[in-house]
Each structure stands twice: as structure tokens, then as C-alpha cells.
Write a protein that holds these residues in place. Structure first.
Motif, mmCIF file in Angstrom:
data_model
loop_
_atom_site.group_PDB
_atom_site.id
_atom_site.type_symbol
_atom_site.label_atom_id
_atom_site.label_comp_id
_atom_site.label_asym_id
_atom_site.label_seq_id
_atom_site.Cartn_x
_atom_site.Cartn_y
_atom_site.Cartn_z
ATOM 1 N N ALA A 78 -1.407 -26.238 -29.040
ATOM 2 C CA ALA A 78 -1.529 -27.758 -29.842
ATOM 3 C C ALA A 78 -0.509 -27.801 -30.751
ATOM 4 C CB ALA A 78 -2.629 -27.612 -30.407
ATOM 5 N N LEU A 79 -0.210 -26.789 -31.595
ATOM 6 C CA LEU A 79 0.898 -26.756 -32.651
ATOM 7 C C LEU A 79 2.253 -27.106 -31.916
ATOM 8 C CD1 LEU A 79 0.006 -23.876 -35.081
ATOM 9 C CD2 LEU A 79 0.063 -26.416 -35.489
ATOM 10 N N LEU A 80 2.822 -26.587 -30.952
ATOM 11 C CA LEU A 80 3.919 -26.864 -30.337
ATOM 12 C C LEU A 80 3.817 -28.240 -29.960
ATOM 13 C CD1 LEU A 80 4.035 -23.854 -27.664
ATOM 14 C CD2 LEU A 80 5.523 -24.221 -29.846
ATOM 15 N N GLU A 81 2.886 -28.893 -29.630
ATOM 16 C CA GLU A 81 2.888 -30.265 -29.066
ATOM 17 C C GLU A 81 3.009 -31.228 -30.176
ATOM 18 O OE1 GLU A 81 3.150 -31.935 -26.103
ATOM 19 O OE2 GLU A 81 3.626 -29.889 -25.480
ATOM 20 N N LEU A 82 2.183 -30.835 -31.359
ATOM 21 C CA LEU A 82 2.031 -31.617 -32.606
ATOM 22 C C LEU A 82 3.271 -31.629 -33.356
ATOM 23 C CD1 LEU A 82 -1.610 -30.485 -33.622
ATOM 24 C CD2 LEU A 82 -0.825 -32.954 -32.895
ATOM 25 N N ASN A 83 3.925 -30.540 -33.490
ATOM 26 C CA ASN A 83 5.107 -30.541 -34.205
ATOM 27 C C ASN A 83 6.615 -30.809 -33.343
ATOM 28 O OD1 ASN A 83 3.873 -29.922 -36.574
ATOM 29 N ND2 ASN A 83 3.657 -27.706 -35.926
ATOM 30 N N LYS A 84 6.399 -31.341 -32.169
ATOM 31 C CA LYS A 84 7.397 -31.503 -31.284
ATOM 32 C C LYS A 84 8.277 -32.673 -32.008
ATOM 33 C CE LYS A 84 6.615 -30.720 -26.690
ATOM 34 N NZ LYS A 84 6.472 -31.262 -25.388
ATOM 35 N N SER A 85 9.612 -32.452 -32.042
ATOM 36 C CA SER A 85 10.384 -33.419 -32.675
ATOM 37 C C SER A 85 10.787 -34.516 -31.640
ATOM 38 C CB SER A 85 11.867 -32.733 -33.275
ATOM 39 O OG SER A 85 12.672 -33.693 -33.758
ATOM 40 N N ASP A 86 10.954 -35.918 -32.090
ATOM 41 C CA ASP A 86 11.182 -36.788 -31.242
ATOM 42 C C ASP A 86 12.830 -37.088 -31.048
ATOM 43 O OD1 ASP A 86 8.625 -37.696 -30.773
ATOM 44 O OD2 ASP A 86 8.736 -38.848 -32.302
ATOM 45 N N LYS A 87 13.631 -36.034 -31.573
ATOM 46 C CA LYS A 87 15.084 -36.078 -31.563
ATOM 47 C C LYS A 87 15.545 -35.898 -30.345
ATOM 48 C CE LYS A 87 15.250 -34.874 -36.395
ATOM 49 N NZ LYS A 87 15.660 -34.049 -37.394
#
Length: 87
Positions: A78-87
């Protein structure tokens, strides 16, 4: 120009193996217990989960170590998904 209404996202269905059901249910109970900083999500608040008045005690979890390990695996994903950057 008028903004176009966004379509509702399609529902996704998935199978949960019976042996994972209790861990998934506990993870969902913890969904409002994230530690968040200005840098993003850090992790779940284990003090809410563990201890004499924690969720594991409240729900009479028979194998707390196994449950914690399952939750940590879901937390990491979940942390990988939650902290994905929109850049």
C-alpha cells in the motif's frame, strides 16, 4: 467551457483466499490509522493494533505474529501505491 462530469471508476472484483480473509479484514479496520507526514505516508499506527486495548485483542486474534506479518506485507504494498508521485 463547461467541465465534463467524470465517469465513476469501474468496480474491480477480486478473490480473497479463505486463509487471508481475517488479515484483509484487519487491514481494512486499520485503513484510517496511517501515520502521514509532509513527505507522504509513513506506515500504520501499530499502537492501535497491538497491546491490551488494541484491535488484535479486541477481535481475539489467535496468532498475532502471523497477523502482523500479513499486515506488514499489505502495508508495504500500500505504501508503494500511496506514495507514488504523479510526476
Amino acid at each position: 467551457m463547461k467541465a465534463q462530469p467524470q465517469a465513476a471508476p469501474e468496480e474491480e472484483h477480486f478473490e480473497v483466499w479463505e486463509e487471508n480473509w481475517d488479515s484483509l479484514t484487519m487491514f481494512l479496520r486499520m485503513q484510517t490509522q496511517w501515520t502521514v507526514t509532509m513527505g507522504g505516508y509513513v506506515g500504520l499506527k501499530y499502537e492501535v493494533l497491538l497491546g491490551a486495548s488494541g484491535l488484535m485483542s479486541l477481535y481475539d486474534v489467535s496468532n498475532p505474529r502471523e497477523m502482523l506479518e500479513d499486515l506488514q506485507a499489505m502495508e508495504a504494498a500500500a505504501l508503494l501505491e500511496l506514495n507514488k508521485s504523479d510526476k
